[in-house]
Design an enzyme around this catalytic site. Structure first.
Site, mmCIF file in Angstrom:
data_model
loop_
_atom_site.group_PDB
_atom_site.id
_atom_site.type_symbol
_atom_site.label_atom_id
_atom_site.label_comp_id
_atom_site.label_asym_id
_atom_site.label_seq_id
_atom_site.Cartn_x
_atom_site.Cartn_y
_atom_site.Cartn_z
ATOM 1 N N ASP A 1 0.868 -1.191 0.000
ATOM 2 C CA ASP A 1 0.000 0.000 0.000
ATOM 3 C C ASP A 1 0.902 1.238 0.000
ATOM 4 O O ASP A 1 0.605 2.241 0.624
ATOM 5 C CB ASP A 1 -0.922 -0.023 1.226
ATOM 6 C CG ASP A 1 -2.044 1.007 1.147
ATOM 7 O OD1 ASP A 1 -2.364 1.474 0.025
ATOM 8 O OD2 ASP A 1 -2.598 1.362 2.208
ATOM 9 N N ASP B 1 2.249 2.426 8.125
ATOM 10 C CA ASP B 1 1.034 1.729 7.697
ATOM 11 C C ASP B 1 1.334 0.404 6.997
ATOM 12 O O ASP B 1 1.017 0.222 5.812
ATOM 13 C CB ASP B 1 0.236 2.667 6.768
ATOM 14 C CG ASP B 1 -1.247 2.313 6.714
ATOM 15 O OD1 ASP B 1 -1.634 1.334 7.378
ATOM 16 O OD2 ASP B 1 -1.994 3.004 6.014
HETATM 17 N N1 LIG Z 1 4.003 6.060 14.426
HETATM 18 C C1 LIG Z 1 3.334 7.183 14.136
HETATM 19 N N2 LIG Z 1 3.713 8.359 14.673
HETATM 20 C C2 LIG Z 1 3.036 9.499 14.395
HETATM 21 N N3 LIG Z 1 1.965 9.568 13.563
HETATM 22 C C3 LIG Z 1 1.553 8.429 12.996
HETATM 23 C C4 LIG Z 1 2.215 7.180 13.239
HETATM 24 N N4 LIG Z 1 1.577 6.217 12.533
HETATM 25 C C5 LIG Z 1 0.579 6.836 11.877
HETATM 26 N N5 LIG Z 1 0.552 8.162 12.141
HETATM 27 C C6 LIG Z 1 -0.412 9.138 11.613
HETATM 28 O O1 LIG Z 1 -1.665 8.509 11.502
HETATM 29 C C7 LIG Z 1 -2.123 8.502 10.153
HETATM 30 C C8 LIG Z 1 -2.831 7.187 9.852
HETATM 31 O O2 LIG Z 1 -1.946 6.115 10.076
HETATM 32 P P1 LIG Z 1 -1.842 4.909 9.078
HETATM 33 O O3 LIG Z 1 -0.970 3.894 9.720
HETATM 34 O O4 LIG Z 1 -1.439 5.386 7.720
HETATM 35 O O5 LIG Z 1 -3.331 4.344 9.085
HETATM 36 P P2 LIG Z 1 -4.500 4.282 7.995
HETATM 37 O O6 LIG Z 1 -4.716 2.813 7.808
HETATM 38 O O7 LIG Z 1 -5.638 4.974 8.646
HETATM 39 O O8 LIG Z 1 -4.016 4.964 6.723
HETATM 40 C C9 LIG Z 1 -0.876 8.725 9.324
HETATM 41 O O9 LIG Z 1 -1.167 9.362 8.105
HETATM 42 C C10 LIG Z 1 -0.042 9.606 10.225
HETATM 43 O O10 LIG Z 1 -0.437 10.952 10.095
HETATM 44 MG MG LIG Z 2 -2.210 5.189 5.797
#
Ligand SMILES: Nc1ncnc2c1ncn2[C@@H]1O[C@H](COP(=O)(O)OP(=O)(O)O)[C@@H](O)[C@H]1O
Ligand SMILES: [Mg+2]
Length: 297
Positions: free
Chosen positions: A197, A214
């Protein structure tokens, strides 16, 4: 947007969101992601000393909410809390779960079990990528629907999540592109894992480095659709860096074929001083041509 503008915007945003919780049962009243099932999972993480204090949500997705917290050792951490109630979760994820042997025996009707499975899977994927030397949030723990990892802050600031590269493009796009190519190779060759992804929506820019987030959809390199997913990741990255940032990118198919060839090699690999893997005496970038060149792939 410029990183300097983002700096101020994010600081203001996070200040308004910041809250401190002393009694975690209070969380139920401030955010509906904290149902009793999730509170119990959080309490256990607190009893184990993994989570000390919970501040507040910093991002919200379709399947999870990301919450800023602090660990027992005082480190900023991120809790990715998967929703346990949405039917959307199942629809979105089902195709990734099929074909995965670890999924056998999990009934689709049991949403909580599915979500726990998904959370455990993302944790396992993070561990693999991390151990392969890809820059990802360092995985810390998981329990039920809560994944605990390093908080990736903007310039290391707690509570200010690093912006996505789509909103904060890297200062040196050529170097950033090569860094991502390097990470794709490390994940695939050393970790035997494909993100699946990958795009400008799952790469953040801390201002100092790029971090790939992610990893929930990631698959092992022996997954039946592995090659298709790897090509799609490469194409997404190439499209973003060429169309949006004007980088002269490698030919997608040539990059894919070089990666597949290199993964077949029985040779042990070494790493050069720029972090490139050396396989059969060559770096990945010695084996591929650019999109605007001819040449065999
Ligand atoms: N380890 C992290 N530290 C800080 N912010 C995070 C972290 N992981 C995710 N985020 C924030 O959360 C958002 C969503 O996380 P993500 O893992 O991409 O989940 P989703 O499946 O909702 O896309 C990211 O775009 C980022 O802004
Ligand atoms: Mg994401």
């Amino acid at each position: 947007m410029d990183l300097r503008d983002i700096d101020e915007v994010l600081r203001r945003r996070v200040d308004s969101r910041r809250f401190r919780i002393k009694d975690i049962d209070q969380l139920k009243t401030v955010d509906d992601v904290f149902n009793q099932y999730t509170i119990d999972a959080l309490r256990e993480l607190m009893n184990r000393g993994i989570v000390e204090e919970v501040y507040g949500p910093v991002a919200q997705g379709k399947e999870a909410k990301v919450v800023w917290a602090r660990s027992g050792s005082g480190e900023d951490i991120a809790l990715k809390i998967f929703y346990t109630t949405t039917a959307q979760f199942i629809r979105g994820r089902y195709k990734y779960l099929l074909g995965d042997p670890r999924f056998t025996g999990v009934k689709v009707s049991n949403t909580r079990k599915l979500v726990e499975y998904w959370c455990r899977k993302e944790y396992g994927n993070l561990v693999r990528a991390f151990e392969a030397g890809v820059r990802v949030p360092r995985p810390i723990a998981f329990n039920r629907n809560i994944l605990v990892m390093e908080f990736i802050g903007y310039k290391g600031q707690g509570g200010v999540p690093a912006p996505l590269i789509k909103d904060a493009p890297p200062d040196d796009p050529e170097e950033a592109y090569l860094t991502i190519v390097k990470y794709i190779e490390r994940a695939f060759i050393i970790g035997k894992i494909i993100h699946a992804d990958l795009s400008e929506f799952n790469i953040v820019n801390t201002g100092d480095e790029l971090v790939i987030i992610d990893w929930g959809s990631a698959v092992k390199s022996n997954h039946p659709n592995a090659v298709e997913f790897l090509l799609r990741d490469i194409e997404n990255v190439n499209r973003y860096f060429s169309k949006e940032l004007g980088v002269r990118v490698f030919n997608s198919k040539a990059l894919l074929n070089a990666l597949l060839r290199r993964s077949d090699s029985k040779d042990n690999f070494e790493v050069d001083n720029e972090g490139w893997l050396i396989i059969n005496g060559k770096r990945l970038i010695d084996e591929v041509h650019h999109d605007d060149e001819g040449g065999a792939s």
